[in-house]
Design an enzyme around this catalytic site. Structure first.
Site, PDB file in Angstrom:
ATOM      1  N   HIS A   1      -8.643  79.992  17.553  1.00 54.06           N
ATOM      2  CA  HIS A   1      -7.999  78.688  17.431  1.00 54.06           C
ATOM      3  C   HIS A   1      -7.677  78.162  18.835  1.00 54.06           C
ATOM      4  O   HIS A   1      -6.740  78.641  19.476  1.00 54.06           O
ATOM      5  CB  HIS A   1      -6.700  78.919  16.637  1.00 54.06           C
ATOM      6  CG  HIS A   1      -5.925  77.687  16.344  1.00 54.06           C
ATOM      7  ND1 HIS A   1      -6.382  76.704  15.507  1.00 54.06           N
ATOM      8  CD2 HIS A   1      -4.693  77.279  16.762  1.00 54.06           C
ATOM      9  CE1 HIS A   1      -5.467  75.752  15.409  1.00 54.06           C
ATOM     10  NE2 HIS A   1      -4.437  76.076  16.167  1.00 54.06           N
TER      11      HIS A   1
ATOM     12  N   SER B   1      -5.412  71.080  16.707  1.00 48.95           N
ATOM     13  CA  SER B   1      -4.447  71.662  15.789  1.00 48.95           C
ATOM     14  C   SER B   1      -3.466  70.626  15.230  1.00 48.95           C
ATOM     15  O   SER B   1      -3.892  69.599  14.731  1.00 48.95           O
ATOM     16  CB  SER B   1      -3.724  72.795  16.516  1.00 48.95           C
ATOM     17  OG  SER B   1      -3.352  73.756  15.577  1.00 48.95           O
TER      18      SER B   1
HETATM   19  C1  GCU Z   1       0.314  76.584  12.896  1.00 54.66           C
HETATM   20  C2  GCU Z   1       0.248  75.657  11.701  1.00 54.66           C
HETATM   21  C3  GCU Z   1      -1.002  74.797  11.715  1.00 54.66           C
HETATM   22  C4  GCU Z   1      -1.151  74.103  13.048  1.00 54.66           C
HETATM   23  C5  GCU Z   1      -1.069  75.120  14.167  1.00 54.66           C
HETATM   24  C6  GCU Z   1      -1.079  74.520  15.581  1.00 54.66           C
HETATM   25  O1  GCU Z   1      -0.655  77.581  12.785  1.00 54.66           O
HETATM   26  O2  GCU Z   1       0.347  76.435  10.552  1.00 54.66           O
HETATM   27  O3  GCU Z   1      -0.973  73.840  10.682  1.00 54.66           O
HETATM   28  O4  GCU Z   1      -2.346  73.372  13.099  1.00 54.66           O
HETATM   29  O5  GCU Z   1       0.129  75.838  14.070  1.00 54.66           O
HETATM   30  O6  GCU Z   1      -0.648  73.396  15.779  1.00 54.66           O
HETATM   31  O7  GCU Z   1      -1.486  75.253  16.503  1.00 54.66           O
END
Ligand code: GCU
Length: 406
Positions: A387, A246
């Site tokens: 995710h 992420s």
């Molecule tokens: C949020 C953000 C993303 C990021 C994510 C994370 O969803 O919008 O850009 O990658 O957090 O770090 O889990």
């Protein structure tokens, strides 16, 4: 942290493939002066141009190794993880003396190996004690992430991120793993820079806080872990693999782009500002990321909030900066916010740089079915689920590294 933030509704975001619309990516192999790059030598110049464009428009400057960096071994455990591993906890001081600023690295090495081992390097979200229940891990001294959204500290729970850190699996397969808490570099909220290295190291590194962003600071920290790893005889310095999930996947890609000591780069669900194409209107947008996380990128990036088509780069060019080194991009089926297809297409469009080196990329032009890894020097999969970074992902990464780093 793990899904898009509840405070910001997603109604205005596009999750409809039919509405993505047309976009044109900046040409990877056309230099600023309009010449077409046809070989490795010309790519070297083009690569420098692209790196500079990302520094000026997206992530900011990337300072080098501080002059007075030094390491202090805080703790060695020869009998870690029920005897399967040796753990080392190392404090990296960025300036003279031992007052700080510093970052704390946790390294696990397989105990039964006679030669230097490959190592996976990545930052963690919740302190070193979160990656495993191992009670010998020193508790993170920085306050765990203070989020503007929760306004409270997360409790320091041992192993509460262990689902994401396959320490035992890596060790059993002959890999070392090194990690540090990202908050040691900069706490992740808009004012975090005030107590982080962008402030404390500005004189030492000769860079002002607004000349880079939090992602730049985290990426810089990954390179400092590498500075230590290069001094550790049990680590193979030619097999240092940087990875991140992420927002930390964005940092891993930026670290890999700047620091060619990383022999391979892994982006797990890095999405917008990471592997995903900025110009594809799907999931998170440049505008949303710059609004929700104003501290991640430099001010110049925000000038493209409403006209991303004018950005002189797109993320396939970031991925191409890794060439000819092995690159893995991974998505997840339910992680639409990160735009899986945009991540795939970005990897696909990075291929021409690999071709210049005679390396094979993804080859396929279509996204593979879920849970199927494709490609050679560039690999891609989309895991079923949310995710996250899970065992399935780690298993692919280990095979990828073993087959590409001989
Ligand atoms: C949020 C953000 C993303 C990021 C994510 C994370 O969803 O919008 O850009 O990658 O957090 O770090 O889990």
């Amino acid at each position: 942290l793990h899904v898009s933030l509840p405070l910001f509704g997603q109604e205005t975001f596009n999750y409809d493939e039919g509405k993505v619309g047309e976009y044109t990516l900046p040409s990877l192999l056309t230099s600023n002066s309009g010449d077409i790059v046809t070989n490795e030598k010309e790519w070297k110049q083009r690569r420098a141009e692209i790196l500079q464009l990302f520094q000026e428009n997206v992530y900011g400057k990337c300072p080098g190794k501080p002059k007075h960096i030094h390491f202090e071994i805080k703790k060695i455990n020869k009998n870690a993880l029920a005897g399967k591993a040796i753990s080392k906890q190392v404090r990296i001081f960025f300036t003279k003396g031992n007052k700080g600023p510093y970052m704390d690295v946790l390294l696990y090495l397989p105990s039964h190996t006679s030669k230097p081992v490959p190592v996976f390097v990545g930052l963690n979200f919740k302190g070193n004690q979160s990656v495993n229940t191992d009670s010998t891990i020193l508790l993170s001294e920085k306050q765990p992430e203070l989020s503007k959204y929760t306004k409270k500290n997360d409790p320091m729970i041992r192993g509460n991120q262990s689902e994401r850190w396959e320490v035992e699996t890596l060790i059993e397969n002959g890999f070392a793993t090194a990690t540090a808490y990202y908050g040691d570099l900069e706490l992740d909220y808009p004012e975090g820079w005030q107590s982080g290295i962008r402030t404390s190291l500005q004189t030492e590194l000769g860079i002002k806080p607004d000349e880079w962003g939090a992602i730049g600071a985290w990426a810089w920290g990954l390179s400092r872990i590498t500075d230590y790893l290069e001094t550790d005889k049990q680590v193979n310095p030619k097999k240092i693999i940087v990875h991140g999930h992420s927002r930390l996947g964005k940092a891993a890609l930026w670290a890999g782009a700047n620091d060619t000591r990383f022999a391979a780069v892994i982006s797990n669900n890095s999405g917008e500002g990471g592997a995903a194409l900025a110009r594809r209107w799907f999931g998170e947008t440049t505008n949303r990321i710059n609004t929700n996380f104003p501290h991640w990128f430099i001010g110049q990036y925000k000038t493209f909030n409403n006209n991303v088509q004018n950005l002189p780069v797109d993320q396939h060019m970031l991925l191409a900066l890794i060439a000819p080194r092995p690159l893995y991009v991974a998505s997840a089926t339910e992680d639409l916010w990160a735009d899986p297809k945009g991540e795939f297409l970005s990897a696909k469009n990075a291929e021409p740089a690999y071709t210049l080196f005679g390396k094979k990329g993804l080859e396929n032009t279509e996204m593979p079915p879920p849970d199927t890894s494709i490609g050679k020097t560039i690999r891609y999969h989309i895991r079923t689920g949310k995710h996250n970074i899970l065992l399935f992902d780690w298993l692919q990464y280990m095979v990828f590294v073993s087959s590409n780093l001989k």
